[in-house]
Design a protein around this motif. Structure first.
Motif, mmCIF file in Angstrom:
data_model
loop_
_atom_site.group_PDB
_atom_site.id
_atom_site.type_symbol
_atom_site.label_atom_id
_atom_site.label_comp_id
_atom_site.label_asym_id
_atom_site.label_seq_id
_atom_site.Cartn_x
_atom_site.Cartn_y
_atom_site.Cartn_z
ATOM 1 N N VAL A 121 0.989 -1.086 -0.079
ATOM 2 C CA VAL A 121 -0.061 0.051 -0.090
ATOM 3 C C VAL A 121 0.973 1.180 -0.003
ATOM 4 C CG1 VAL A 121 -1.593 1.424 1.294
ATOM 5 C CG2 VAL A 121 -1.872 -0.970 1.238
ATOM 6 N N VAL A 122 0.754 2.051 -0.925
ATOM 7 C CA VAL A 122 1.684 3.507 -1.063
ATOM 8 C C VAL A 122 0.466 4.469 -0.725
ATOM 9 C CG1 VAL A 122 2.688 5.034 -2.562
ATOM 10 C CG2 VAL A 122 3.056 2.445 -2.784
ATOM 11 N N VAL A 123 0.927 5.209 0.267
ATOM 12 C CA VAL A 123 -0.035 6.232 0.768
ATOM 13 C C VAL A 123 0.803 7.565 0.849
ATOM 14 C CG1 VAL A 123 -1.532 7.095 2.739
ATOM 15 C CG2 VAL A 123 -0.945 4.828 2.248
ATOM 16 N N PRO A 124 0.445 8.512 -0.107
ATOM 17 C CA PRO A 124 1.187 10.061 0.008
ATOM 18 C C PRO A 124 1.010 10.517 1.505
ATOM 19 C CG PRO A 124 -0.571 9.719 -1.936
ATOM 20 C CD PRO A 124 -0.735 8.434 -1.017
ATOM 21 N N ASN A 125 1.942 11.097 1.613
ATOM 22 C CA ASN A 125 2.046 12.049 2.855
ATOM 23 C C ASN A 125 1.861 13.537 2.677
ATOM 24 O OD1 ASN A 125 2.635 13.340 5.343
ATOM 25 N ND2 ASN A 125 4.643 12.523 5.572
ATOM 26 N N LEU A 126 0.859 14.155 3.081
ATOM 27 C CA LEU A 126 0.408 15.389 2.519
ATOM 28 C C LEU A 126 0.802 16.572 3.390
ATOM 29 C CD1 LEU A 126 -3.412 14.788 1.627
ATOM 30 C CD2 LEU A 126 -1.214 14.747 0.213
ATOM 31 N N ASP A 127 1.650 16.335 4.516
ATOM 32 C CA ASP A 127 2.115 17.283 5.467
ATOM 33 C C ASP A 127 3.400 18.005 4.984
ATOM 34 O OD1 ASP A 127 2.770 18.543 7.773
ATOM 35 O OD2 ASP A 127 3.215 16.815 9.163
ATOM 36 N N GLN A 128 3.072 19.004 5.137
ATOM 37 C CA GLN A 128 4.033 19.887 4.560
ATOM 38 C C GLN A 128 5.416 20.174 5.279
ATOM 39 O OE1 GLN A 128 3.929 21.400 1.452
ATOM 40 N NE2 GLN A 128 1.853 20.541 1.194
ATOM 41 N N ASP A 129 5.372 19.923 6.665
ATOM 42 C CA ASP A 129 6.371 20.091 7.519
ATOM 43 C C ASP A 129 7.299 18.610 7.557
ATOM 44 O OD1 ASP A 129 5.844 22.692 7.954
ATOM 45 O OD2 ASP A 129 4.367 22.043 9.458
ATOM 46 N N ASP A 130 6.528 17.510 6.915
ATOM 47 C CA ASP A 130 7.479 16.484 6.989
ATOM 48 C C ASP A 130 8.033 16.013 5.772
ATOM 49 O OD1 ASP A 130 7.716 13.679 7.440
ATOM 50 O OD2 ASP A 130 6.032 13.095 7.958
ATOM 51 N N PRO A 131 9.363 15.649 5.789
ATOM 52 C CA PRO A 131 10.271 15.408 4.810
ATOM 53 C C PRO A 131 9.952 14.214 4.036
ATOM 54 C CG PRO A 131 11.441 15.123 6.774
ATOM 55 C CD PRO A 131 10.109 15.448 7.150
ATOM 56 N N VAL A 132 8.851 13.534 4.452
ATOM 57 C CA VAL A 132 8.731 12.157 3.828
ATOM 58 C C VAL A 132 7.537 12.330 3.027
ATOM 59 C CG1 VAL A 132 7.649 9.818 4.115
ATOM 60 C CG2 VAL A 132 9.494 10.549 5.763
ATOM 61 N N ASP A 133 7.745 11.977 1.719
ATOM 62 C CA ASP A 133 6.722 12.022 0.594
ATOM 63 C C ASP A 133 5.574 11.232 0.560
ATOM 64 O OD1 ASP A 133 8.216 14.358 -0.300
ATOM 65 O OD2 ASP A 133 9.093 13.054 -1.807
#
Length: 154
Positions: A121-133
């Motif tokens: 499962v691939v889930v995009p990370n939408l948090d602008q402050d998180d360096p993980v995409d």
């Protein structure tokens, strides 16, 4: 006994346990240890070999990561993130999952990938402050995990 509140119940929980073949391979270390200790005594060698096999199998099972969705939190191993920071999860299996684990693996992503488990499962990370995409997570039931993440998002 009281039932926990609906939001406290896990929507999804999976232990990414090693395959039976890996456990058998690890258990083979016991007979090897036994051979080393045969000159000391056959009883000692058998006891040590059995103990080493049991300890290694137990350690491999105990060290396996757990993927769960509890309330609004996705947990994958030791990492966790609130579902409000996640985008639309994509459940993949077969050739698509192999591609996502290989050339399609995001360089700045967080990965929990286990060999022998086909689904991803691939889930995009939408948090602008998180360096993980994006989060890439191995699972035996990718459709169920993706549905649990969607349910946690509201």
């Amino acid at each position: 006994m009281q039932n926990p509140a609906t939001d406290a119940r896990p929507h999804y929980r999976e232990r990414l346990a090693p395959s039976l073949w890996l456990l058998v391979t690890v258990a083979v270390a016991g007979p090897m240890v036994s051979l080393v200790f045969v000159p000391v005594g056959s009883t000692v060698a058998l006891i040590l070999g059995a103990a080493v096999s049991a300890l290694l199998v137990f350690a491999f099972i105990a060290a396996t990561p757990i993927v769960s969705v509890e309330g609004t939190t996705l947990r994958a191993g030791r990492a966790h993130i609130d579902a409000k920071f996640l985008g639309e999860p994509v459940a993949l299996s077969g050739e698509e999952a192999r591609q996502a684990r290989g050339p399609g693996l995001p360089a700045r992503g967080w990965h929990l990938i286990r060999g022998g488990i086909d689904g991803i499962v691939v889930v995009p990370n939408l948090d602008q402050d998180d360096p993980v995409d994006a989060w890439t997570i191995s699972t035996r039931t990718p459709d169920r995990l993706a549905a649990a993440i969607r349910a946690a998002q509201g």
